[in-house]
Design a protein around this motif. Structure first.
Motif, PDB file in Angstrom:
ATOM      1  N   VAL A  98       0.809  -1.219   0.000  1.00 13.29           N
ATOM      2  CA  VAL A  98       0.000   0.000   0.000  1.00 13.29           C
ATOM      3  C   VAL A  98       0.840   1.266   0.000  1.00 13.29           C
ATOM      4  O   VAL A  98       0.329   2.344  -0.254  1.00 13.29           O
ATOM      5  CB  VAL A  98      -0.965   0.032   1.203  1.00 13.29           C
ATOM      6  N   SER A  99       2.111   1.139   0.282  1.00  9.53           N
ATOM      7  CA  SER A  99       2.956   2.321   0.331  1.00  9.53           C
ATOM      8  C   SER A  99       3.751   2.516  -0.951  1.00  9.53           C
ATOM      9  O   SER A  99       3.912   3.642  -1.421  1.00  9.53           O
ATOM     10  CB  SER A  99       3.915   2.226   1.521  1.00  9.53           C
ATOM     11  N   GLY A 110       1.607   4.042  -3.595  1.00  9.07           N
ATOM     12  CA  GLY A 110       0.978   5.285  -3.188  1.00  9.07           C
ATOM     13  C   GLY A 110      -0.518   5.193  -2.940  1.00  9.07           C
ATOM     14  O   GLY A 110      -1.187   6.216  -2.800  1.00  9.07           O
ATOM     15  N   ARG A 154      -2.310   4.184  -0.289  1.00 10.43           N
ATOM     16  CA  ARG A 154      -2.730   4.716   1.007  1.00 10.43           C
ATOM     17  C   ARG A 154      -2.632   6.242   1.024  1.00 10.43           C
ATOM     18  O   ARG A 154      -3.540   6.925   1.501  1.00 10.43           O
ATOM     19  CB  ARG A 154      -1.900   4.107   2.123  1.00 10.43           C
ATOM     20  N   ALA A 155      -1.572   6.782   0.473  1.00  8.34           N
ATOM     21  CA  ALA A 155      -1.414   8.244   0.425  1.00  8.34           C
ATOM     22  C   ALA A 155      -2.501   8.880  -0.432  1.00  8.34           C
ATOM     23  O   ALA A 155      -3.053   9.927  -0.080  1.00  8.34           O
ATOM     24  CB  ALA A 155      -0.028   8.610  -0.107  1.00  8.34           C
TER      25      ALA A 155
END
Length: 139
Positions: free
Chosen positions: A77-78, A81, A83-84
């Motif tokens: 998820v990071s 991007g 989640r952001a």
């Protein structure tokens, strides 16, 4: 008709922002040919319209506005991007936001919530959901 106008107000705000960021949006009832990058899915889900006055002229039009941030499954998820981007979408629709079209104003009535992601074989989807309401005086 008014639920249609509410959906158009919400979609316009998301669409302008997504275009500026270069993020594709898969709109409701459009054949989905998902891109290989992050994209959004948007849904206005109206609830039952009620009246709250004795003359039954003040209608309350509630509903849920949900935007899914969709990424390829298996990428975390990071790194991609997702989640952001979900946090950015939530910030775009803060509680109390008013969107107007003529005599109709739609308010975001709850803070947006970024939910836990849902995984399928090929996609990972992070739902961002909030309640809205509009008041409409009929004659």
């Amino acid at each position: 008709m008014s639920h249609t106008r509410i959906a158009e107000l919400l979609e316009a705000r998301l669409g302008e922002w997504a275009n500026a960021k270069g993020v594709p949006v898969v709109w409701e009832n459009i054949s989905e040919n998902p891109p290989d990058t992050l994209y959004l899915q948007a849904y206005a889900m109206p609830a039952t319209t009620t009246t709250i006055d004795l003359a039954e002229k003040l209608q309350v039009l509630p509903g849920i506005w949900q935007i899914n941030v969709v990424a390829k499954a298996g990428e975390g998820v990071s790194v991609n991007g997702a989640r952001a981007l979900a946090d950015e979408v939530a910030a775009l629709f803060p509680a109390g936001l008013a969107l107007s079209d003529g005599g109709l104003t739609c308010y975001i009535s709850t803070p947006p919530t970024v939910y836990r992601g849902i995984t399928s074989d090929t996609r990972y989807s992070i739902p961002v959901s909030m309640s809205y309401r509009a008041h409409l005086i009929t004659h």
